[in-house]
Design a protein around this motif. Structure first.
Motif, PDB file in Angstrom:
ATOM      1  N   GLU A 122       0.904  -1.407  -0.207  1.00  0.00           N
ATOM      2  CA  GLU A 122       0.200  -0.185   0.096  1.00  0.00           C
ATOM      3  C   GLU A 122       0.163   1.263   0.500  1.00  0.00           C
ATOM      4  N   THR A 169      -4.778  -2.848  -9.734  1.00  0.00           N
ATOM      5  CA  THR A 169      -5.909  -4.743  -9.431  1.00  0.00           C
ATOM      6  C   THR A 169      -4.731  -5.249  -8.687  1.00  0.00           C
ATOM      7  N   LEU A 216      -7.202   1.020  -1.453  1.00  0.00           N
ATOM      8  CA  LEU A 216      -6.559   1.746  -2.480  1.00  0.00           C
ATOM      9  C   LEU A 216      -7.867   2.929  -2.812  1.00  0.00           C
ATOM     10  N   THR A 217      -9.044   2.133  -3.002  1.00  0.00           N
ATOM     11  CA  THR A 217     -10.149   3.229  -3.403  1.00  0.00           C
ATOM     12  C   THR A 217     -10.412   4.081  -2.600  1.00  0.00           C
ATOM     13  N   ALA A 268      -9.295   0.724  -7.629  1.00  0.00           N
ATOM     14  CA  ALA A 268      -9.014  -0.700  -7.736  1.00  0.00           C
ATOM     15  C   ALA A 268      -9.638  -2.255  -8.381  1.00  0.00           C
ATOM     16  N   ALA A 283      -7.786  -3.977  -1.876  1.00  0.00           N
ATOM     17  CA  ALA A 283      -8.677  -3.001  -2.547  1.00  0.00           C
ATOM     18  C   ALA A 283      -9.594  -1.790  -1.941  1.00  0.00           C
ATOM     19  N   THR A 291      -5.089   2.345 -12.801  1.00  0.00           N
ATOM     20  CA  THR A 291      -5.371   1.642 -12.010  1.00  0.00           C
ATOM     21  C   THR A 291      -4.936   0.216 -10.987  1.00  0.00           C
ATOM     22  N   TYR A 339      -7.770   5.741  -5.860  1.00  0.00           N
ATOM     23  CA  TYR A 339      -7.448   4.528  -6.965  1.00  0.00           C
ATOM     24  C   TYR A 339      -8.757   4.283  -7.363  1.00  0.00           C
TER      25      TYR A 339
END
Length: 274
Positions: free
Chosen positions: A19, A33, A52-53, A59, A49, A31, A57
């Motif tokens: 992270e 993944t 990060l969102t 994710a 995910a 993006t 981002y």
């Protein structure tokens, strides 16, 4: 190539330090993944995910079918991700053994549709080379079977442009018309690459590298192997309208700083050549 490199997305492994690496080196418009590992469990993938969102981002969590316990858990995952604003997922079969209720990606995709998920993008895997446990004919057939549940195909890692060109031609000839995100390696250290090669199904490419000593030597050099020459050799396929190559999926193996630097340098060189 400039468009593809500019819009490339990065695949990362959900480790304890990734992270911070993403936050330091990757702009929020790219993006990311997040892979899924049977040894870590899906929660680690979903947690990263979601975080990060939260940082801004886009994710994309990998929902490995064989790691999902049953339809009830699948529904919970869908609700959880929707609640965090995650609208894109990638659905591989995964390596969990034994599996839960879903032995393959298709069975999970069927239940996703029945549940009435809210994801606007659902990616599935494509295999330019032989998969360790699935025959070539079955991987092509599998894409055909999954096409009505998915929005795009993400190709597995390979280093042989001829293999990619043949595979894309064959896939399109079979009537599989989903857009393709072409899987390419970032700057990968040789030891890490070779350790992963057989397990992720690129054994043929490893043999290809061994036969092409110049390329193998570049793997040993500082910075490792990058996808630049690979992309150049794929150019005839990438540029053909019928190939429907929409973007790049860069396998970083968590070498995020090196991958980001490679991308910036390549974009600068491409801009200079225009």
């Amino acid at each position: 190539m400039s468009r593809l490199v500019r819009d490339a997305r990065y695949e990362v492994l959900p480790t304890g330090t990734i992270e911070d690496k993403v936050l330091e080196h990757v702009p929020v418009e790219q993006t990311i993944t997040v892979t899924a590992s049977p040894s870590k469990g899906l929660d680690v993938t979903l947690d990263l995910a979601e975080r990060l969102t939260g940082h801004g981002y886009t994710a994309v969590p990998h929902l490995a079918a064989r790691m999902v316990r049953d339809k009830a858990e699948l529904a919970e995952i869908c609700d959880r991700l929707a609640g965090k604003g995650i609208t894109k997922i990638f659905v591989p079969g995964g390596d969990a053994d034994p599996p839960g209720a879903y032995p393959d990606a298709l069975s999970l995709l069927e239940d996703l549709k029945e549940i009435g998920h809210s994801f606007d993008q659902v990616g599935i895997a494509g295999y330019p080379e032989s998969h360790p446990t699935i025959s070539d004919d079955l991987t092509i057939q599998s894409m055909w079977d999954k096409r009505k549940y998915a929005t795009h195909v993400v190709s597995n890692l390979t280093f042989d442009a001829k293999v990619v060109n043949t595979w894309v031609t064959r896939m399109r000839a079979r009537g599989i018309t989903m857009p393709l995100l072409l899987g390419v390696p970032g700057p990968v250290e040789r030891a890490k690459l070779l350790a992963m090669a057989t397990r992720i199904g690129v054994g043929e490419s490893t043999r290809f590298l061994n036969k092409n000593k110049g390329m193998f030597a570049r793997l040993a050099a500082p910075g490792g192997f990058t996808g630049e020459s690979f992309l150049e050799k794929c150019a005839p396929t990438l540029s053909a309208p019928e190939a429907l190559v929409e973007g790049l999926h860069v396998y970083t193996f968590n070498q995020v700083a090196e991958t980001a630097a490679w991308r910036r340098d390549l974009l600068a060189r491409l801009a200079k050549d225009l």
